[in-house]
Design a protein around this motif. Structure first.
Motif, mmCIF file in Angstrom:
data_model
loop_
_atom_site.group_PDB
_atom_site.id
_atom_site.type_symbol
_atom_site.label_atom_id
_atom_site.label_comp_id
_atom_site.label_asym_id
_atom_site.label_seq_id
_atom_site.Cartn_x
_atom_site.Cartn_y
_atom_site.Cartn_z
ATOM 1 N N ILE A 96 0.847 -1.207 0.000
ATOM 2 C CA ILE A 96 0.000 0.000 0.000
ATOM 3 C C ILE A 96 0.881 1.255 0.000
ATOM 4 C CG2 ILE A 96 -1.664 1.300 1.395
ATOM 5 C CD1 ILE A 96 -2.790 -1.478 2.281
ATOM 6 N N LYS A 97 1.916 1.220 0.881
ATOM 7 C CA LYS A 97 2.778 2.394 1.059
ATOM 8 C C LYS A 97 3.525 2.744 -0.230
ATOM 9 C CE LYS A 97 6.319 1.920 3.998
ATOM 10 N NZ LYS A 97 7.083 1.846 5.253
ATOM 11 N N TYR A 98 4.012 1.695 -0.933
ATOM 12 C CA TYR A 98 4.855 1.955 -2.121
ATOM 13 C C TYR A 98 4.049 1.946 -3.422
ATOM 14 C CZ TYR A 98 8.670 1.676 1.150
ATOM 15 O OH TYR A 98 9.496 1.930 2.221
ATOM 16 N N SER A 99 2.698 2.074 -3.292
ATOM 17 C CA SER A 99 1.904 2.362 -4.491
ATOM 18 C C SER A 99 1.054 3.585 -4.160
ATOM 19 C CB SER A 99 1.080 1.149 -4.933
ATOM 20 O OG SER A 99 0.379 0.591 -3.858
ATOM 21 N N GLY A 148 2.621 -0.760 -7.685
ATOM 22 C CA GLY A 148 3.299 0.451 -7.214
ATOM 23 C C GLY A 148 4.549 0.850 -7.986
ATOM 24 N N ILE A 149 5.466 1.524 -7.247
ATOM 25 C CA ILE A 149 6.613 2.176 -7.896
ATOM 26 C C ILE A 149 7.703 1.182 -8.323
ATOM 27 C CG2 ILE A 149 6.247 4.387 -6.759
ATOM 28 C CD1 ILE A 149 8.237 3.609 -4.644
ATOM 29 N N GLY A 150 7.656 -0.021 -7.796
ATOM 30 C CA GLY A 150 8.612 -1.044 -8.211
ATOM 31 C C GLY A 150 9.992 -0.858 -7.572
ATOM 32 N N ILE A 151 10.860 -1.850 -7.806
ATOM 33 C CA ILE A 151 12.192 -1.859 -7.170
ATOM 34 C C ILE A 151 13.237 -2.162 -8.246
ATOM 35 C CG2 ILE A 151 13.632 -3.011 -5.411
ATOM 36 C CD1 ILE A 151 10.805 -3.950 -4.250
ATOM 37 N N PRO A 152 14.282 -1.353 -8.362
ATOM 38 C CA PRO A 152 15.303 -1.647 -9.374
ATOM 39 C C PRO A 152 15.986 -3.000 -9.110
ATOM 40 C CG PRO A 152 16.004 0.173 -7.948
ATOM 41 C CD PRO A 152 14.592 -0.151 -7.590
ATOM 42 N N PHE A 176 17.688 -2.600 8.075
ATOM 43 C CA PHE A 176 17.723 -1.139 7.979
ATOM 44 C C PHE A 176 18.005 -0.604 6.578
ATOM 45 C CE2 PHE A 176 19.666 -2.263 12.190
ATOM 46 C CZ PHE A 176 18.466 -2.192 12.879
ATOM 47 N N PHE A 177 17.930 -1.472 5.592
ATOM 48 C CA PHE A 177 18.190 -0.976 4.236
ATOM 49 C C PHE A 177 16.950 -0.262 3.724
ATOM 50 C CE2 PHE A 177 18.130 -1.137 -0.323
ATOM 51 C CZ PHE A 177 19.403 -0.733 -0.656
ATOM 52 N N ARG A 178 17.144 0.976 3.263
ATOM 53 C CA ARG A 178 16.032 1.733 2.681
ATOM 54 C C ARG A 178 16.481 2.241 1.327
ATOM 55 N NH1 ARG A 178 12.570 5.578 4.496
ATOM 56 N NH2 ARG A 178 11.106 4.138 3.550
ATOM 57 N N LEU A 179 15.568 2.250 0.423
ATOM 58 C CA LEU A 179 15.905 2.651 -0.936
ATOM 59 C C LEU A 179 15.438 4.089 -1.141
ATOM 60 C CD1 LEU A 179 17.058 1.011 -3.290
ATOM 61 C CD2 LEU A 179 14.715 0.676 -4.060
ATOM 62 N N ASN A 180 16.318 4.911 -1.773
ATOM 63 C CA ASN A 180 15.862 6.248 -2.153
ATOM 64 C C ASN A 180 15.254 6.129 -3.536
ATOM 65 O OD1 ASN A 180 16.658 7.644 0.133
ATOM 66 N ND2 ASN A 180 18.796 7.627 -0.578
ATOM 67 N N HIS A 181 13.958 6.137 -3.597
ATOM 68 C CA HIS A 181 13.308 5.928 -4.901
ATOM 69 C C HIS A 181 13.565 7.119 -5.810
ATOM 70 C CE1 HIS A 181 11.392 2.118 -4.092
ATOM 71 N NE2 HIS A 181 11.317 2.530 -2.848
ATOM 72 N N ARG A 182 13.748 6.771 -7.087
ATOM 73 C CA ARG A 182 14.276 7.742 -8.048
ATOM 74 C C ARG A 182 13.429 9.018 -8.174
ATOM 75 N NH1 ARG A 182 14.994 5.612 -13.632
ATOM 76 N NH2 ARG A 182 15.219 3.607 -12.617
ATOM 77 N N GLY A 206 7.897 7.251 4.326
ATOM 78 C CA GLY A 206 8.532 6.960 5.609
ATOM 79 C C GLY A 206 8.756 5.468 5.815
ATOM 80 N N GLY A 207 9.702 5.172 6.664
ATOM 81 C CA GLY A 207 9.959 3.756 6.968
ATOM 82 C C GLY A 207 11.229 3.623 7.776
ATOM 83 N N THR A 208 11.507 2.413 8.244
ATOM 84 C CA THR A 208 12.700 2.173 9.065
ATOM 85 C C THR A 208 13.658 1.177 8.426
ATOM 86 O OG1 THR A 208 11.493 0.411 10.148
ATOM 87 C CG2 THR A 208 11.509 2.556 11.243
ATOM 88 N N GLY A 209 13.245 0.520 7.359
ATOM 89 C CA GLY A 209 14.111 -0.497 6.752
ATOM 90 C C GLY A 209 14.118 -1.777 7.566
ATOM 91 N N LEU A 210 13.106 -1.955 8.402
ATOM 92 C CA LEU A 210 13.068 -3.166 9.246
ATOM 93 C C LEU A 210 12.039 -4.186 8.767
ATOM 94 C CD1 LEU A 210 13.243 -1.838 12.889
ATOM 95 C CD2 LEU A 210 14.907 -3.230 11.687
ATOM 96 N N GLY A 211 11.017 -3.699 8.022
ATOM 97 C CA GLY A 211 9.889 -4.557 7.653
ATOM 98 C C GLY A 211 10.335 -5.804 6.899
ATOM 99 N N LEU A 212 11.113 -5.629 5.842
ATOM 100 C CA LEU A 212 11.507 -6.791 5.034
ATOM 101 C C LEU A 212 12.560 -7.641 5.748
ATOM 102 C CD1 LEU A 212 11.586 -5.375 1.398
ATOM 103 C CD2 LEU A 212 9.810 -6.731 2.510
ATOM 104 N N ALA A 213 13.396 -6.981 6.565
ATOM 105 C CA ALA A 213 14.377 -7.764 7.336
ATOM 106 C C ALA A 213 13.633 -8.731 8.243
ATOM 107 C CB ALA A 213 15.270 -6.839 8.140
ATOM 108 N N LEU A 214 12.536 -8.264 8.819
ATOM 109 C CA LEU A 214 11.746 -9.131 9.691
ATOM 110 C C LEU A 214 11.081 -10.243 8.869
ATOM 111 C CD1 LEU A 214 10.712 -9.630 12.588
ATOM 112 C CD2 LEU A 214 8.616 -8.537 11.872
#
Ligand code: ADP
Length: 531
Positions: A434-437, A462-466, A477-483, A489-497
């Motif tokens: 939801i967040k990334y679309s 959504g915006i997709g991932i390179p 904690f990895f977060r992508l700066n979308h082009r 907003g986010g913490t980079g923890l969701g996918l790590a979990l």
């Protein structure tokens, strides 16, 4: 290590020396090691070499005689050091053996013989000739060539040989010590080389004055990308990113025995620069002052530290935003007269933001627990369709511009796992979808069986991932700066979990995505065995 006599004493020199002695004295001498190998032999009598040792039965008697002395020593009946054993060999000649002991070990015997004390009884030897089938006259002629010594002469000779053996023992003992020292040195060099090549940190040995590298280990060759042999011809300036600063640092380090340089930058053969930590020591080698540098590549450590810093600021930001809303609305409600309808709306916001905060801290705590090796204690059969529909239900009211779909057959075998963890992983994926679309669209949650596995997926438009970031997004904690610079907003923890949960369930997670074309996250998890 046990050495043999021939390994300690230079046998050819000894042979030459003994030959000269024999020529001067006419006394046959031999040195035989305890297992019967003849090491030195001079003036051996033709009666032995041409007759006795050529006939199998007579030879056996010779060997028994050779072994006699060894037997005496083994039985503790040997002579004192420098003493001798005299015996009549079984073929009728006299032998005297002086044991050669080196550092208390019986390593050889010096034989004086063969000779006779008196004119032999020819009849005895004629009988022997007939018994062994020797040509009688030739045998007797060989017998007549055997020297006859008086007992006084033998004692004189023995006095000489006793001191000779003493000298041999001393030489042997020195030889033994030398061999042992060489062996110890070889072992220590071997050990050093093993250690030098086995350590995973790069080690460089270089001249303190010229900074020319004299030695480098395998790890250094790998780290800097040079061939090990070529490495030794380089100068520290060739590998330092800033040679002037490095030279200054080394000058400072020279004053102390060991210095730690927490951060410096070095250059690989391909020109790339990387951060290093160096332990720097000095030593004397071949009369020159040398430096030894133990170099550790700290790129990963720095990256982790950077990520932690970024995470801290992301987490603080993520906590701050809902807290500001909660505090703002709570204070407003406390200080102002608010209509009941409006108050309810504000309380809803407070509850939602509170929920966001809880989710963030839960993610952090769960991740920490899973990373610490916990997570399987609450495993049980988890029915999948109700799990997916409850997750969809939870998110169905969160965004008016997103349409949520569930694509899950009613009969699926249960998973073996922790329902709470699986729910949290799916929630994280759905929240991201939801967040990334941000423009809205369809979000699909689905499942299907593939053999012994269930594949679950969350798909968005959504915006997709390179492609190059599709593995990294699962890192802590990895977060992508979308082009397009969208501030999401986010913490980079969701996918790590999500990844940690999948791993504890012995499954796999991956993403199929293209920039601008949406993403599909897939989890493959083993079904309950026997279900
Ligand atoms: P967060 O969303 O808090 O930044 P996550 O670990 O959930 O952290 O995601 C890591 C990164 O992966 C995000 O910063 C984002 O760039 C990317 N990402 C995750 N899910 C999606 C998605 N559905 N679409 C596009 N990018 C995504």
């Amino acid at each position: 290590m046990d050495y043999r006599f021939a390994e300690i004493v230079d046998i050819p020199s000894l042979q030459r020396l003994m030959e000269n002695l024999w020529r001067a004295s006419g006394i046959p001498v031999g040195i035989i090691d305890p297992d019967g190998t003849v090491l030195v032999a001079t003036g051996w009598q033709p009666i032995c070499t041409e007759f006795h040792r050529r006939h199998p039965e007579a030879l056996k008697r010779c060997q028994e005689s050779d072994a006699y002395i060894g037997g005496c020593i083994e039985r503790g009946e040997g002579p004192e050091e420098g003493g001798y054993v005299e015996y009549l060999c079984r073929n009728g000649l006299v032998d005297v053996a002086v044991p050669i002991l080196i550092d208390g070990r019986h390593l050889a015997n010096l034989f004086l013989g063969q000779f006779l004390y008196a004119t032999p009884e020819e009849e005895y030897f004629r009988t022997q000739a007939r018994r062994y089938g020797f040509a009688e006259e030739a045998y007797l002629e060989a017998l007549r060539a055997v020297p006859i010594f008086t007992r006084e002469k033998v004692r004189e000779i023995l006095d000489f040989y006793a001191s000779f053996v003493h000298l041999l023992s001393r030489l042997g003992s020195e030889g033994l010590q030398r061999r042992r020292a060489e062996e110890a040195q070889r072992e220590s060099v071997e050990k050093f080389h093993l250690l030098f090549s086995a350590v995973s940190d790069a080690i460089l040995l270089y001249d303190a004055e010229t900074l020319d590298i004299a030695e480098a280990n395998e790890a250094a060759a790998l780290l800097y990308g040079y061939d090990r042999a070529a490495f030794s011809g380089l100068n520290v300036a060739d590998i330092a990113a800033d040679p002037v600063a490095t030279r200054t640092r080394i000058r400072e380090a020279l004053a102390r025995p060991v210095t730690r340089i927490p951060l410096s930058h070095h250059r690989r053969r391909d020109g790339s620069v990387f951060p290093v930590e160096i332990s720097h020591g000095t030593l004397e080698w071949k009369g020159r002052q040398m430096c030894v540098g133990v170099v550790r590549d700290i790129s990963e450590r720095q990256q982790a530290m950077r990520m932690k810093d970024e995470m801290l600021s992301a987490v603080s930001h993520e906590i701050r935003t809902p807290l500001t809303a909660i505090l703002g609305f709570a204070e407003y409600l406390r200080d102002q007269e608010v209509e009941p309808g409006q108050a309810r709306e504000y309380l809803d916001i407070i509850a939602r933001e509170g929920e966001r905060l809880k989710e963030l801290t839960d993610n952090l705590l769960d991740l920490q627990r899973l990373r610490a090796g916990f997570g399987t204690e609450n495993f049980q059969p988890v029915p999948v369709p109700p799990l997916l529909s409850s997750v969809v239900h939870l998110y169905s009211q969160t965004s008016p511009c997103h349409r949520l779909h569930l694509d899950c057959p009613p009969e699926l075998p249960p998973l073996w796992g922790d329902e709470r963890q699986l729910r949290r992983a799916l929630q994280n994926l759905l929240a991201n979808a939801i967040k990334y679309s941000p423009a809205g669209g369809d979000v699909r949650l689905g499942a299907r069986q593939e053999g012994a596995f269930l594949t679950l997926w969350v798909k968005d438009d959504g915006i997709g991932i390179p492609a190059e970031a599709q593995e990294q997004i699962f890192e802590n904690f990895f977060r992508l700066n979308h082009r397009d610079g969208q501030k999401i907003g986010g913490t980079g923890l969701g996918l790590a979990l999500v990844k940690a949960v999948v791993q504890v369930h012995r499954g796999q997670v991956w993403v199929e995505s293209a920039v601008g074309a949406g993403s599909r996250f897939l989890l493959s998890l083993p079904v309950l065995a026997g279900a």
